[in-house]
Motif scaffolding. Structure first.
Motif, short mmCIF file in Angstrom:
data_model
loop_
_atom_site.label_atom_id
_atom_site.label_comp_id
_atom_site.label_asym_id
_atom_site.label_seq_id
_atom_site.Cartn_x
_atom_site.Cartn_y
_atom_site.Cartn_z
N GLN A 95 1.17 2.86 12.13
CA GLN A 95 0.14 3.67 11.46
C GLN A 95 0.62 4.18 10.10
OE1 GLN A 95 -0.17 6.36 14.86
NE2 GLN A 95 -2.27 5.66 15.24
N ILE A 96 1.72 3.60 9.61
CA ILE A 96 2.37 4.05 8.37
C ILE A 96 2.56 2.87 7.43
CG2 ILE A 96 4.50 4.98 7.36
CD1 ILE A 96 3.01 7.08 8.93
N ILE A 97 2.26 3.08 6.15
CA ILE A 97 2.70 2.14 5.12
C ILE A 97 3.43 2.94 4.05
CG2 ILE A 97 0.52 2.20 3.81
CD1 ILE A 97 1.05 -0.84 3.26
N ALA A 98 4.64 2.51 3.72
CA ALA A 98 5.46 3.19 2.72
C ALA A 98 5.03 2.75 1.32
CB ALA A 98 6.94 2.89 2.94
N GLY A 102 3.53 9.32 -3.81
CA GLY A 102 2.23 9.72 -3.27
C GLY A 102 1.07 9.18 -4.07
N GLN A 103 1.25 8.98 -5.39
CA GLN A 103 0.16 8.45 -6.21
C GLN A 103 -0.23 7.04 -5.76
OE1 GLN A 103 -1.93 9.74 -8.45
NE2 GLN A 103 -2.91 7.73 -8.56
N LEU A 104 0.75 6.21 -5.42
CA LEU A 104 0.40 4.88 -4.94
C LEU A 104 -0.26 4.93 -3.57
CD1 LEU A 104 0.85 1.88 -3.69
CD2 LEU A 104 0.50 2.08 -6.16
N ALA A 105 0.13 5.92 -2.76
CA ALA A 105 -0.56 6.12 -1.47
C ALA A 105 -2.02 6.48 -1.70
CB ALA A 105 0.15 7.19 -0.65
N LEU A 106 -2.27 7.34 -2.68
CA LEU A 106 -3.65 7.70 -3.03
C LEU A 106 -4.40 6.47 -3.54
CD1 LEU A 106 -5.95 9.71 -3.70
CD2 LEU A 106 -4.81 10.09 -5.91
N TYR A 107 -3.77 5.71 -4.43
CA TYR A 107 -4.39 4.50 -4.96
C TYR A 107 -4.73 3.54 -3.83
CZ TYR A 107 -4.80 0.15 -7.68
OH TYR A 107 -5.25 -1.02 -8.24
N ALA A 108 -3.81 3.38 -2.88
CA ALA A 108 -4.05 2.48 -1.75
C ALA A 108 -5.23 2.97 -0.91
CB ALA A 108 -2.79 2.38 -0.89
N ALA A 109 -5.30 4.27 -0.68
CA ALA A 109 -6.39 4.82 0.13
C ALA A 109 -7.74 4.58 -0.53
CB ALA A 109 -6.16 6.32 0.35
N VAL A 110 -7.81 4.76 -1.84
CA VAL A 110 -9.07 4.55 -2.56
C VAL A 110 -9.44 3.07 -2.57
CG1 VAL A 110 -10.17 4.70 -4.84
CG2 VAL A 110 -8.85 6.64 -3.95
N GLN A 111 -8.46 2.20 -2.84
CA GLN A 111 -8.72 0.76 -2.84
C GLN A 111 -9.17 0.28 -1.46
OE1 GLN A 111 -8.56 -1.58 -5.37
NE2 GLN A 111 -8.19 0.03 -6.88
N ALA A 112 -8.65 0.90 -0.41
CA ALA A 112 -8.94 0.47 0.95
C ALA A 112 -10.31 0.89 1.45
CB ALA A 112 -7.87 1.01 1.90
N THR A 113 -10.89 1.93 0.83
CA THR A 113 -12.12 2.50 1.38
C THR A 113 -13.34 2.30 0.50
OG1 THR A 113 -11.51 4.65 0.42
CG2 THR A 113 -10.91 4.25 2.73
N LEU A 114 -13.15 1.91 -0.76
CA LEU A 114 -14.29 1.79 -1.67
C LEU A 114 -14.28 0.45 -2.39
CD1 LEU A 114 -13.30 5.15 -2.20
CD2 LEU A 114 -15.68 5.00 -2.90
N ASP A 115 -15.43 -0.17 -2.46
CA ASP A 115 -15.64 -1.36 -3.27
C ASP A 115 -16.26 -0.96 -4.60
OD1 ASP A 115 -14.72 -3.48 -1.56
OD2 ASP A 115 -16.47 -3.09 -0.28
N LYS A 116 -16.30 -1.90 -5.53
CA LYS A 116 -16.94 -1.67 -6.82
C LYS A 116 -18.36 -1.17 -6.62
CE LYS A 116 -18.18 -4.03 -11.13
NZ LYS A 116 -18.10 -5.32 -11.87
N GLY A 117 -18.71 -0.04 -7.26
CA GLY A 117 -20.04 0.50 -7.16
C GLY A 117 -20.24 1.46 -6.01
N ASP A 118 -19.29 1.55 -5.08
CA ASP A 118 -19.39 2.55 -4.01
C ASP A 118 -19.17 3.94 -4.58
OD1 ASP A 118 -19.93 0.75 -2.00
OD2 ASP A 118 -17.86 0.61 -1.30
N ILE A 232 -2.44 11.16 2.71
CA ILE A 232 -1.52 10.84 1.62
C ILE A 232 -0.33 11.78 1.70
CG2 ILE A 232 -1.23 10.86 -0.90
CD1 ILE A 232 -4.72 10.52 0.22
N ASN A 233 0.88 11.23 1.67
CA ASN A 233 2.06 12.08 1.73
C ASN A 233 3.14 11.58 0.78
OD1 ASN A 233 3.35 14.41 2.83
ND2 ASN A 233 2.32 13.97 4.76
N SER A 234 4.13 12.41 0.57
CA SER A 234 5.17 12.12 -0.42
C SER A 234 6.42 12.92 -0.10
CB SER A 234 4.66 12.51 -1.82
OG SER A 234 5.70 12.54 -2.76
N GLY A 247 6.65 7.65 -1.09
CA GLY A 247 5.51 8.26 -0.42
C GLY A 247 5.05 7.39 0.72
N TRP A 248 3.98 7.80 1.37
CA TRP A 248 3.43 6.97 2.44
C TRP A 248 2.00 7.36 2.75
CZ3 TRP A 248 6.66 11.09 3.56
CH2 TRP A 248 6.30 11.97 4.58
N LEU A 249 1.33 6.43 3.40
CA LEU A 249 -0.04 6.63 3.83
C LEU A 249 -0.09 6.50 5.34
CD1 LEU A 249 -2.94 7.04 2.59
CD2 LEU A 249 -3.25 4.58 2.90
#
Length: 393
Positions: A95-98, A102-118, A232-234, A247-249
């Protein structure tokens, strides 16, 4: 010559954002002025020596090669243990990805949950990179302000009013940067109910949790939320490792397994010897209690030093590395106040409006200075506020 993509060009739009005060203060300090820097959240002390020695040992031990995309197994296990402690939910390594910070964890979370236009909702006051992170995903977002009169606690009804048919996620930050507010269980439960009812992801930035351990609540621990929360953690704040970029997600296994593909095309894994030093730091809590005690002590010290200062009100400021002061009764224009404090008393603070409309009329004080300097700054602030009122009278 060819032009850069609109996607990249639009991440940070041009214009004033309040950071001019910080950059000007840095320039003046580097030129020799005795500026007290209370405008940035970077520790004034080094990474714990045990972590440094662990890194040196790993370098000398030959750990210089590629690592597994989601992080080396021992690191993920240590992060899972930390997430169990942070969120109150039993967490395993799958349940963890390093991530590199923390900024890359945030970027990953946004990329994982939203498509273009969402669409997403961002609760403000917010950390400065949040809007750009959504722009990088070509996603729309609406900022919903937590109100100063509520101690910057989010109101679920305000967030619900901002939802659209294509809303996919809500982003929160507790303990909060810049306000220091720690979201209450009641506030988070109302958000959880909304996320479940509207089938939304909740992105929860909890990088300051160790600085409020004991009264930090993670929404992941609330009923029905573990399957729809990405945390999101760091190690930057908790372990004194801002420049190490670790960091990690934390999230559902199905989401984490998909996110490994993002690491494939972005980071291609983490630095091996840094990963091993970070593992030891997590396993042994290097610096965690000392750092938390430092900031808890500094928060009390500074707030006591400005207590009773007429026309300045403390908002939030229960956890994290910052104190948020409402100066609107003295000067409604927080940027003007910050410039005046810098010019008159050589103290650099951040205008609250840099972090969203809800923090207008406030200034953010970083606690990343020793006690003596914080007391000096409080004296200067008291003197400036008193003289400012006399000028305005």
């Amino acid at each position: 010559m060819p032009k850069p993509s609109a996607r990249i060009s639009g991440i940070i739009p041009s214009g004033k954002d309040g950071w001019e005060v910080h950059f000007a203060a840095m320039t003046r300090k580097e030129a020799g002025e005795p500026i007290i820097m209370l405008s940035v959240g970077d520790h004034d002390f080094d990474t714990p020596s045990e972590t440094i020695e662990a890194c040196v040992t790993a370098v000398r031990g030959g750990y210089h090669h590629y690592t597994q995309l989601p992080g080396i197994p021992r690191l993920r296990q240590a992060m899972a243990k930390a997430s169990t402690r942070c969120t109150g939910v039993e967490t395993n390594a799958d349940q963890i990805i390093a991530t590199p910070g923390g900024q890359l964890a945030l970027y990953a979370a946004v990329q994982a949950t939203l498509d273009k236009g969402d669409h997403a909702v961002v609760v403000a006051p917010y950390y400065a990179t949040y809007p750009g992170t959504f722009r990088a995903a070509e996603a729309d977002f609406t900022v919903v302000e937590a109100r100063a009169e509520d101690g910057f606690q989010p109101r679920a009804e305000d967030i619900e009013a901002a939802l659209r048919p294509n809303t996919k996620a809500i982003l929160i930050n507790t303990p909060n940067n810049p306000t220091g507010a720690v979201y209450s269980r009641e506030s988070l439960q109302a958000l959880a109910d909304l996320c479940i009812r509207r089938d939304l992801w909740l992105l929860s930035d909890e990088v300051y949790w160790t600085l409020a351990e004991g009264h930090h609540v993670s929404p992941r621990a609330l009923p029905g939320m573990a399957e729809r929360t990405l945390v999101i953690n760091s190690m930057s704040k908790s372990h004194g490792m801002t420049g190490w970029r670790i960091g990690w997600l934390t999230g559902p296994e199905s989401m984490i397994s998909v996110l490994i593909s993002l690491n494939l095309v972005t980071t291609y894994g983490l630095t091996d010897f840094v990963s091993r030093a970070a593992t030891e730091a997590l396993e042994n809590d290097y610096g965690v209690k000392v750092i938390a005690d430092i900031y808890n002590g500094r928060r009390t010290l500074f707030l006591d030093a400005v207590s009773g200062l007429n026309n300045i009100v403390v908002r939030g400021s229960e956890g994290g590395m910052y104190v948020m002061l409402d100066v609107s009764a003295i000067e409604h224009d927080d940027e003007k106040f910050a410039w005046g404090l810098l010019d008159a008393e050589k103290v650099a603070v951040m205008p609250g409006s840099s972090f969203g409309d809800a923090a207008k009329g406030h200034v953010r004080i970083s606690l990343c200075q020793p006690d003596a300097i914080l007391l000096d700054a409080a004296t200067r602030l008291r003197r400036f506020a008193s003289s400012y009122r006399s000028k305005a009278a």
